[in-house]
Write an enzyme that holds these catalytic residues in place. Structure first.
Site, PDB file in Angstrom:
ATOM      1  N   SER A   1       0.875  -1.146   0.081  1.00  0.00           N
ATOM      2  CA  SER A   1       0.048  -0.143  -0.111  1.00  0.00           C
ATOM      3  C   SER A   1       1.026   1.327   0.086  1.00  0.00           C
ATOM      4  O   SER A   1       0.488   2.216  -0.683  1.00  0.00           O
ATOM      5  CB  SER A   1      -1.135   0.155   1.139  1.00  0.00           C
ATOM      6  OG  SER A   1      -1.841  -0.907   1.350  1.00  0.00           O
TER       7      SER A   1
ATOM      8  N   HIS B   1      -3.829  -1.595  -4.868  1.00  0.00           N
ATOM      9  CA  HIS B   1      -3.418  -3.004  -5.576  1.00  0.00           C
ATOM     10  C   HIS B   1      -4.559  -3.879  -5.340  1.00  0.00           C
ATOM     11  O   HIS B   1      -5.482  -3.507  -4.583  1.00  0.00           O
ATOM     12  CB  HIS B   1      -2.096  -3.468  -4.832  1.00  0.00           C
ATOM     13  CG  HIS B   1      -2.208  -3.537  -3.315  1.00  0.00           C
ATOM     14  ND1 HIS B   1      -3.112  -4.190  -2.690  1.00  0.00           N
ATOM     15  CD2 HIS B   1      -1.830  -2.526  -2.490  1.00  0.00           C
ATOM     16  CE1 HIS B   1      -3.095  -4.032  -1.224  1.00  0.00           C
ATOM     17  NE2 HIS B   1      -2.393  -3.000  -1.102  1.00  0.00           N
TER      18      HIS B   1
HETATM   19 ZN   LIG Z   1      -2.692  -5.362   2.130  1.00  0.00          ZN
END
Ligand SMILES: [Zn+2]
Length: 358
Positions: free
Chosen positions: A83, A297
């Protein structure tokens, strides 16, 4: 006489035609967005969005967006990003190494879009359901070599100019610190209003922080409508003549997918969906707001399959407890929204946003 009348009629008709022609041209000139709202679903790949569509009898907020595309999420160091690097590339347009917050690969701080909009005189805000020092909010608010340095990130946030609204969790990084400093008292002294819950807010015009949890907020639905309510309140407080920038994160979609917990994932997606409806209802009424939804993601390598290969069941199937490399969706609405189509790199999102808000 007849000829003169016809000539006069033609003159008027030409004048009318040319004036309507020009005003049409003015209308079709690309409009610039006054407000920008970016929503990030942490860990939200195409399948996470589809998990909501699959389980919703009604049309979802995602289906209200006129434009969509895909974003490639890999980081400078890894094919599969975390992240910190994924959010950093969205926030400032530079690929960096996994774990790094708001800095490039040489550890040089890179200004985030929140900081750029604040420089332009816009109000700014961040709304999350995790600690406000966690990777994604930190990417917009701070610059640090490691996402693990929560106390350093809290210190940077507490000293930040050009931030007006901050709602989320993470109180312990402000008050239970190794250096013994109470950052919350320091922020009050500097003019911030700081509370534990949204209904305590009295002054819409003051710089305001709500830290509603010691660390992260509870998972959906245990935290109630914190995210949609915090979003509505932030918009109400930020809306002003010069415009605003607001980043909202559905932080715990990622947590549910790390746990391979499909029931909680759907609850988190419903919560994010409700938040999208709040944002789109405002943007539709306002007419000057660009809304961009994406993810840092995908988490869980999620798909839907029939274990007996009969095409009749859609069982949730997680293929990892970690992140995956699959690209993530981008949805957009409002002035400049047409820029966010096709397959883009996550580093391109910021320039498309800045071009739309010139
Ligand atoms: Zn994660």
């Amino acid at each position: 006489m007849k000829t003169r009348r016809l000539f006069t009629f033609l003159l008027i008709a030409t004048a009318l035609f040319s004036s309507s022609c020009c005003s049409n041209n003015e209308k079709s000139a690309p409009k610039s967005a006054k407000n920008v709202i970016v929503l990030i679903g942490d860990g939200m790949g195409p399948a996470q969005v589809y998990s909501l569509i699959l389980t919703s009898p009604e049309k979802t907020a995602f289906q209200r967006f006129p434009y969509s595309g895909f974003s490639i999420t890999k980081s400078a160091s890894n094919e599969i990003t975390d992240s910190a690097a994924g959010g950093s590339a969205i926030a400032n347009g530079k690929k960096t190494n996994n774990g790094v917050v708001g800095m490039d690969t040489d550890s040089i701080p890179v200004p985030s879009m929140l900081e750029m909009f604040s420089e332009q005189g816009k109000k700014t805000g961040v709304v999350v359901t995790c600690s406000v020092t966690h990777a994604t909010p930190a990417d917009f608010l701070a610059h640090n070599i490691s996402r693990q340095n929560n106390e350093e990130i809290a210190l940077e946030i507490s000293e930040k100019e050009g931030l007006d609204v901050l709602f989320g969790g993470g109180k312990k990084y402000f008050t239970e610190r190794k250096d013994g400093v109470d950052l919350i008292s320091k922020m009050w002294e500097k003019g911030w209003n700081i509370y534990d819950s949204l209904p305590q807010i009295e002054d819409n015009n003051a710089k305001t922080m709500v830290l509603a949890a010691r660390k992260h907020l509870p998972e959906a639905p245990k935290r109630g409508d914190f995210l949609p309510n915090a979003t509505a309140k932030a918009i109400e407080m930020l809306d002003n003549e010069k415009g605003f920038f607001l980043m909202i994160e559905g932080s715990q979609i990622d947590f549910a997918c790390h746990d391979n917990d499909s029931a909680t994932l759907v609850e988190e997606m419903r919560d994010f969906n409700k938040t999208l409806d709040v944002v789109l209802d405002f943007a539709e009424k306002d007419g000057n707001t660009l809304v961009v939804v994406t993810a840092d993601h995908e988490t869980g390598g999620l798909t839907f399959v029939d274990p007996e290969s009969r095409y009749t069941r859609t069982d949730f199937k997680f293929t990892t407890g970690s992140h995956s490399a699959i690209f993530v969706p981008v949805f957009s609405y409002g002035p400049g929204a047409e820029r966010f189509t096709g397959i883009m790199d996550n580093t391109e999102i910021i320039s498309k946003i800045m071009d739309s808000a010139k």
